[in-house]
Design an enzyme around this catalytic site. Structure first.
Site, mmCIF file in Angstrom:
data_model
loop_
_atom_site.group_PDB
_atom_site.id
_atom_site.type_symbol
_atom_site.label_atom_id
_atom_site.label_comp_id
_atom_site.label_asym_id
_atom_site.label_seq_id
_atom_site.Cartn_x
_atom_site.Cartn_y
_atom_site.Cartn_z
ATOM 1 N N LYS A 87 10.556 10.428 28.402
ATOM 2 C CA LYS A 87 11.259 11.006 29.602
ATOM 3 C C LYS A 87 12.479 12.375 28.829
ATOM 4 O O LYS A 87 13.107 12.071 27.777
ATOM 5 C CB LYS A 87 11.395 10.783 30.156
ATOM 6 C CG LYS A 87 10.756 9.814 30.996
ATOM 7 C CD LYS A 87 11.209 8.810 31.921
ATOM 8 C CE LYS A 87 9.893 8.057 32.550
ATOM 9 N NZ LYS A 87 9.805 6.414 33.502
ATOM 10 N N HIS A 138 7.724 6.642 29.368
ATOM 11 C CA HIS A 138 6.368 6.495 30.482
ATOM 12 C C HIS A 138 5.328 5.610 29.376
ATOM 13 O O HIS A 138 5.157 7.103 28.529
ATOM 14 C CB HIS A 138 6.435 7.658 31.553
ATOM 15 C CG HIS A 138 4.984 7.959 31.850
ATOM 16 N ND1 HIS A 138 4.922 6.811 33.386
ATOM 17 C CD2 HIS A 138 3.110 8.018 31.939
ATOM 18 C CE1 HIS A 138 3.753 6.800 33.497
ATOM 19 N NE2 HIS A 138 2.511 7.227 32.536
ATOM 20 N N ARG A 187 12.102 0.285 26.228
ATOM 21 C CA ARG A 187 13.391 0.130 27.426
ATOM 22 C C ARG A 187 14.193 -0.546 27.183
ATOM 23 O O ARG A 187 15.786 -0.298 27.233
ATOM 24 C CB ARG A 187 12.931 -0.033 28.752
ATOM 25 C CG ARG A 187 12.043 1.030 28.697
ATOM 26 C CD ARG A 187 11.010 0.804 29.778
ATOM 27 N NE ARG A 187 10.162 1.897 30.620
ATOM 28 C CZ ARG A 187 9.436 2.051 31.445
ATOM 29 N NH1 ARG A 187 9.096 1.092 31.874
ATOM 30 N NH2 ARG A 187 8.457 3.517 31.670
ATOM 31 N N ARG A 217 1.879 -0.802 26.802
ATOM 32 C CA ARG A 217 3.076 -0.683 28.009
ATOM 33 C C ARG A 217 4.097 -2.212 27.407
ATOM 34 O O ARG A 217 5.085 -2.195 28.183
ATOM 35 C CB ARG A 217 2.727 -1.254 28.772
ATOM 36 C CG ARG A 217 1.378 -0.157 29.658
ATOM 37 C CD ARG A 217 2.177 0.174 31.073
ATOM 38 N NE ARG A 217 2.765 -1.215 31.578
ATOM 39 C CZ ARG A 217 3.403 0.004 32.773
ATOM 40 N NH1 ARG A 217 3.689 1.061 32.384
ATOM 41 N NH2 ARG A 217 4.019 -0.314 34.192
ATOM 42 N N THR A 232 9.799 -2.729 33.948
ATOM 43 C CA THR A 232 9.816 -0.674 34.410
ATOM 44 C C THR A 232 12.035 -0.649 34.416
ATOM 45 O O THR A 232 12.296 0.480 34.166
ATOM 46 C CB THR A 232 9.279 -0.672 35.863
ATOM 47 O OG1 THR A 232 8.664 -0.612 35.902
ATOM 48 C CG2 THR A 232 9.995 0.859 36.541
ATOM 49 N N PHE A 250 12.527 6.798 46.217
ATOM 50 C CA PHE A 250 13.476 7.760 44.662
ATOM 51 C C PHE A 250 12.414 8.697 44.855
ATOM 52 O O PHE A 250 13.055 9.507 43.568
ATOM 53 C CB PHE A 250 13.544 6.313 44.107
ATOM 54 C CG PHE A 250 12.467 5.359 43.202
ATOM 55 C CD1 PHE A 250 11.089 5.835 42.677
ATOM 56 C CD2 PHE A 250 12.289 4.253 44.197
ATOM 57 C CE1 PHE A 250 10.387 4.886 42.906
ATOM 58 C CE2 PHE A 250 11.274 3.814 44.063
ATOM 59 C CZ PHE A 250 10.055 3.441 43.428
ATOM 60 N N TYR A 297 3.082 11.169 39.666
ATOM 61 C CA TYR A 297 3.932 10.176 40.316
ATOM 62 C C TYR A 297 3.322 10.317 42.288
ATOM 63 O O TYR A 297 3.642 9.725 42.902
ATOM 64 C CB TYR A 297 5.514 10.275 40.542
ATOM 65 C CG TYR A 297 6.135 9.538 39.284
ATOM 66 C CD1 TYR A 297 5.711 8.815 38.621
ATOM 67 C CD2 TYR A 297 6.761 10.984 38.506
ATOM 68 C CE1 TYR A 297 6.054 7.812 37.515
ATOM 69 C CE2 TYR A 297 7.181 10.138 36.736
ATOM 70 C CZ TYR A 297 7.040 8.749 36.632
ATOM 71 O OH TYR A 297 7.147 8.657 35.614
HETATM 72 P P1 DAT Z 1 6.480 2.300 35.068
HETATM 73 O O1 DAT Z 1 7.486 3.640 34.282
HETATM 74 O O2 DAT Z 1 7.325 1.208 34.412
HETATM 75 O O3 DAT Z 1 5.042 2.356 34.844
HETATM 76 P P2 DAT Z 1 6.296 2.955 37.952
HETATM 77 O O4 DAT Z 1 5.104 3.437 37.998
HETATM 78 O O5 DAT Z 1 6.552 0.969 38.751
HETATM 79 O O6 DAT Z 1 6.782 1.711 36.345
HETATM 80 O O7 DAT Z 1 7.700 3.574 38.199
HETATM 81 C C1 DAT Z 1 7.508 4.882 37.857
HETATM 82 C C2 DAT Z 1 8.852 5.246 37.540
HETATM 83 O O8 DAT Z 1 9.329 5.303 38.722
HETATM 84 C C3 DAT Z 1 9.600 4.121 36.728
HETATM 85 O O9 DAT Z 1 9.831 4.588 35.407
HETATM 86 C C4 DAT Z 1 11.036 5.036 37.584
HETATM 87 C C5 DAT Z 1 10.953 5.102 38.800
HETATM 88 N N1 DAT Z 1 11.157 3.407 39.597
HETATM 89 C C6 DAT Z 1 10.549 2.699 39.580
HETATM 90 N N2 DAT Z 1 11.082 1.931 40.286
HETATM 91 C C7 DAT Z 1 12.322 2.492 40.432
HETATM 92 C C8 DAT Z 1 13.656 1.565 41.625
HETATM 93 N N3 DAT Z 1 13.251 0.653 42.765
HETATM 94 N N4 DAT Z 1 14.673 2.793 41.742
HETATM 95 C C9 DAT Z 1 14.335 3.896 41.178
HETATM 96 N N5 DAT Z 1 13.808 4.534 40.403
HETATM 97 C C10 DAT Z 1 12.394 3.615 39.960
HETATM 98 MG MG MG Z 2 3.876 3.045 36.432
#
Ligand code: DAT
Ligand code: MG
Length: 144
Positions: free
Chosen positions: A3, A109, A96, A79, A85, A51, A43
């Site tokens: 990212k 990501h 991370r 992963r 996350t 968010f 996304y």
């Molecule tokens: P990941 O990136 O671990 O697959 P995800 O698909 O649930 O997680 O979410 C995608 C991205 O969105 C994550 O890397 C960061 C952001 N994100 C997720 N949950 C969040 C939250 N509660 N507040 C702010 N950003 C969030």
């Molecule tokens: Mg994801």
């Protein structure tokens, strides 16, 4: 995908190196300035989240590094290497866990399933001409 914060903080080499050292094979890699529509499509499952707008702004805020890594169980393995996350919950030793402190700046990501990986490769790469078909000469030392 590394990212924008990962790129700006100078972690491209560090992150790529972790996948190389693990024994995964890089089948595609490019720097990219993300158009808003690509971030929103990527996304789209999160489009109802509060968010979502900030997340898309962040992904478009600077160059990213799109990568395709191949290996046994690579999606699950990547992963695990990436970590949870929320970086405050990511285990030490994960990308991370070692390099980030905020969920909104979690540096990388990773696709969460083979189906997502296929969808995301099709979204981020321009077709098979951007992906490579080759074998590493060290393959017999990595794979039985
Ligand atoms: P990941 O990136 O671990 O697959 P995800 O698909 O649930 O997680 O979410 C995608 C991205 O969105 C994550 O890397 C960061 C952001 N994100 C997720 N949950 C969040 C939250 N509660 N507040 C702010 N950003 C969030
Ligand atoms: Mg994801």
């Amino acid at each position: 995908m590394i990212k924008p914060d990962g790129v700006q903080r100078g972690y491209m080499g560090e992150i790529i190196s972790r996948f190389e050292k693990k024994g995964m094979v890089c089948k595609g890699l490019k720097t990219f300035m993300t158009p808003r529509e690509v971030a929103e499509e990527h996304y789209k499952d999160l489009s109802s989240k509060p968010f979502f707008g900030d997340l898309c702004d962040y992904i478009c805020s600077g160059p990213v590094v799109c990568m395709v890594w191949e290996g046994p169980g690579v999606v699950k393995s990547a992963r695990l290497m990436i970590g949870a996350t929320n970086p405050l919950e990511s285990a030490p030793g994960t990308i991370r866990g070692d390099l980030a402190v905020e969920v909104g700046r979690n540096v990388i990501h990773g696709s969460d399933s083979v189906e997502s990986a296929e969808r995301e490769i099709a979204l981020w790469f321009g077709g098979d001409d951007e992906l490579l078909d080759y074998e590493m000469c060290i393959k017999p030392w990595v794979r039985e």
